[in-house]
Design an enzyme around this catalytic site. Structure first.
Site, PDB file in Angstrom:
ATOM      1  N   CYS A  44       0.813  -1.209   0.000  1.00  0.00           N
ATOM      2  CA  CYS A  44       0.000   0.000   0.000  1.00  0.00           C
ATOM      3  C   CYS A  44       0.852   1.267   0.000  1.00  0.00           C
ATOM      4  O   CYS A  44       0.652   2.157  -0.818  1.00  0.00           O
ATOM      5  CB  CYS A  44      -0.943   0.010   1.195  1.00  0.00           C
ATOM      6  SG  CYS A  44      -2.041   1.450   1.222  1.00  0.00           S
ATOM      7  N   CYS A  49      -1.462   1.673  -3.109  1.00  0.00           N
ATOM      8  CA  CYS A  49      -2.472   2.716  -2.907  1.00  0.00           C
ATOM      9  C   CYS A  49      -1.907   4.130  -2.863  1.00  0.00           C
ATOM     10  O   CYS A  49      -2.422   5.030  -3.536  1.00  0.00           O
ATOM     11  CB  CYS A  49      -3.231   2.482  -1.594  1.00  0.00           C
ATOM     12  SG  CYS A  49      -3.446   0.775  -1.118  1.00  0.00           S
ATOM     13  N   TYR A 180      -9.418  -3.205 -11.195  1.00  0.00           N
ATOM     14  CA  TYR A 180      -9.253  -1.825 -10.742  1.00  0.00           C
ATOM     15  C   TYR A 180      -7.862  -1.284 -11.019  1.00  0.00           C
ATOM     16  O   TYR A 180      -7.699  -0.110 -11.369  1.00  0.00           O
ATOM     17  CB  TYR A 180      -9.634  -1.682  -9.272  1.00  0.00           C
ATOM     18  CG  TYR A 180      -8.681  -2.305  -8.285  1.00  0.00           C
ATOM     19  CD1 TYR A 180      -7.693  -1.549  -7.680  1.00  0.00           C
ATOM     20  CD2 TYR A 180      -8.772  -3.649  -7.927  1.00  0.00           C
ATOM     21  CE1 TYR A 180      -6.816  -2.100  -6.763  1.00  0.00           C
ATOM     22  CE2 TYR A 180      -7.912  -4.220  -7.017  1.00  0.00           C
ATOM     23  CZ  TYR A 180      -6.936  -3.448  -6.437  1.00  0.00           C
ATOM     24  OH  TYR A 180      -6.061  -3.997  -5.543  1.00  0.00           O
ATOM     25  N   GLU A 184      -7.345   2.007 -13.389  1.00  0.00           N
ATOM     26  CA  GLU A 184      -6.721   3.151 -12.732  1.00  0.00           C
ATOM     27  C   GLU A 184      -5.484   3.617 -13.501  1.00  0.00           C
ATOM     28  O   GLU A 184      -5.311   4.818 -13.759  1.00  0.00           O
ATOM     29  CB  GLU A 184      -6.355   2.789 -11.294  1.00  0.00           C
ATOM     30  CG  GLU A 184      -7.563   2.690 -10.379  1.00  0.00           C
ATOM     31  CD  GLU A 184      -7.234   2.149  -9.000  1.00  0.00           C
ATOM     32  OE1 GLU A 184      -8.061   2.314  -8.093  1.00  0.00           O
ATOM     33  OE2 GLU A 184      -6.156   1.539  -8.832  1.00  0.00           O
TER      34      GLU A 184
END
Length: 459
Positions: A44, A49, A180, A184
């Site tokens: 992440c 992320c 995703y 993205e």
């Protein structure tokens, strides 16, 4: 701690889940170590992320310039400096990783830089150092890694992990995948001025999401200049004098500069020594755990993406907290993996929670009521842009509970966080309707949806 072990708890992997479990356990007075082979912070923070969101923010400026011009601003010159952005991003990621390291140290956790593998159920070896340590309990939190299928030329591709560190922006890119991560990064590259093609083997992007979301997002990303090729997959990639030639199963040939595969992630279990400790995998290749995250070895637990339950950072953190409460505080806790709100930072973004329409029609005992709004937000209507927003509520007609909420459009991730509370709480459509609208906002449509969508019955 029993004197026969070096540590009360040894954590393999210093991502969000591993760090949280290590800190809580150390602050509770236990002797804890965590091993990380790359950088503290995990997927992440280091390669997921956080850096991805920075890239989304940077690439969305192109769209904001379009909006600004629609509102009367004159933008005479705008250019993007990829090396400057990339290096600034790396500085921020290094800062965040340092904070994770500092917080572990403050909690009393020993950080070991190296790859840890299991030698038996209580023994861990740090690869390449000759060091072995023992622990009463072990937590595996190593996450997942990108998966790239093997075919002629597959070695010429990159994944999302390399995309963060490109030496320069390509002029053309093919992004492969429909999940995703794929949508993205397609939005990111398109927003940064790269000629972008999205190739997916399935009939529609975002498999597993609501069908209306998939169809609506496809139309919108095409409006953003992304070419979408569905029902096709690579048969080969060949290096040419001018780039990479993509050969697809539908007969298409595309030349590009970079090919990025985002075809899923798999649990990072290879050569981890699980068999030495009696830790079994499930039929999908993830570590098999029970509802308390305990593996088939009685002193070993696993949390996060390596268990392939719900692969989201906040879920890994909740699983880590539940592990600590169960094992060290005599307070058995499980994590409810249903009705978890999530976002896709595509352009436009998606927010979703609960059941899709198709899922609801399978699991709800009676009828399902569907409420949909598909409209141009006032920002785009002002200057005649065609960008549209989708909002959809899925309602169990018998109980009138809103069992699903799906949004595509600006600020959808922010909206879905709060909508997720209502869906998780089991509020009814009437309770949504009784909530006064905030005007003028796009979000007010969520409490103003009145007309049910009529579904034609098949003969």
């Amino acid at each position: 701690m029993s004197k026969s072990y070096d540590y009360d708890l040894f954590v393999i992997g210093a991502g969000s889940g591993g760090v949280r479990a290590a800190r809580l356990t150390a602050m509770g007075g236990k002797k804890v170590a965590v091993a990380e082979e790359y950088r503290v912070g995990g997927t992440c923070v280091i390669r997921g992320c956080v850096p991805k969101k920075f890239m989304v923010m940077a690439s969305d400026i192109t769209h904001q310039i379009e909006v600004a011009e629609g509102f009367g601003w004159t933008i005479e010159k705008a250019s993007f400096d990829w090396p400057k952005f990339r290096d600034t991003k790396e500085t921020e990621i290094a800062r965040l990783s340092g904070l994770y390291n500092a917080n572990l140290s403050k909690a009393g956790v020993e950080v070991i830089n190296g790859r840890a593998v299991l030698k038996d159920k209580h023994t861990v070896e740090i690869v390449g150092t000759g060091q072995t340590v023992t622990a009463e309990r072990i937590l595996i939190a190593v996450g997942g890694r990108p998966f790239v299928p093997t075919f002629p030329g597959s070695d010429l591709t990159i994944t999302s992990e390399e995309a963060f560190h490109l030496p320069e922006l390509p002029k053309r890119i093919v992004v492969v995948g429909g999940g995703y991560i794929a949508v993205e990064f397609a939005g990111i590259f398109a927003g940064l001025g790269v000629e972008t093609t999205l190739v997916y083997r399935g009939p529609g992007i975002l498999r597993g999401f609501d069908d209306d979301v998939s169809a609506h997002l496809t139309r919108e990303i095409e409006r953003h200049g992304i070419k979408v090729v569905l029902s096709a997959e690579h048969t080969a990639i060949e290096k040419t004098e001018t780039g990479l030639l993509n050969r697809l199963s539908n007969g298409m040939e595309l030349e590009t500069d970079v090919v990025m595969f985002a075809t899923g992630r798999v649990p990072y279990v290879k050569d981890l020594g699980l068999e030495n400790a009696g830790v079994a995998l499930n039929d999908k290749g993830a570590i098999k755990v029970d509802e308390y995250s305990q593996t088939t070895a009685d002193n070993i637990w696993a949390v996060g993406d390596v268990t392939d339950r719900v692969n989201l950072t906040p879920v890994a953190i909740r699983e880590a907290v539940a592990f600590h409460e169960t094992v060290y505080k005599n307070n058995p806790q499980t994590v409810d993996h249903t009705n978890i709100a999530t976002a896709v930072f595509s352009q436009p973004p998606v927010g979703t929670v609960g059941l899709t329409e198709a899922e609801a029609r399978k699991v709800c005992p009676g009828e399902v009521d569907i409420y949909v709004a598909n409209f141009r937000p006032m920002k785009y209507a002002f200057y005649g842009a065609e960008h549209r927003m989708l909002m959809k509520l899925v309602v169990d007609a018998t109980t009138q509970k809103v069992v699903g909420c799906h949004i595509v459009g600006d600020d959808a991730p922010e909206m879905i966080q709060l909508a997720g509370i209502a869906v998780k709480a089991g509020l009814t459509k009437q309770q949504w309707d009784e909530t006064c609208a905030v005007h003028p906002t796009a979000a007010e449509e969520l409490v103003l949806l009145k007309e049910k969508r009529v579904v034609e019955q098949l003969p």
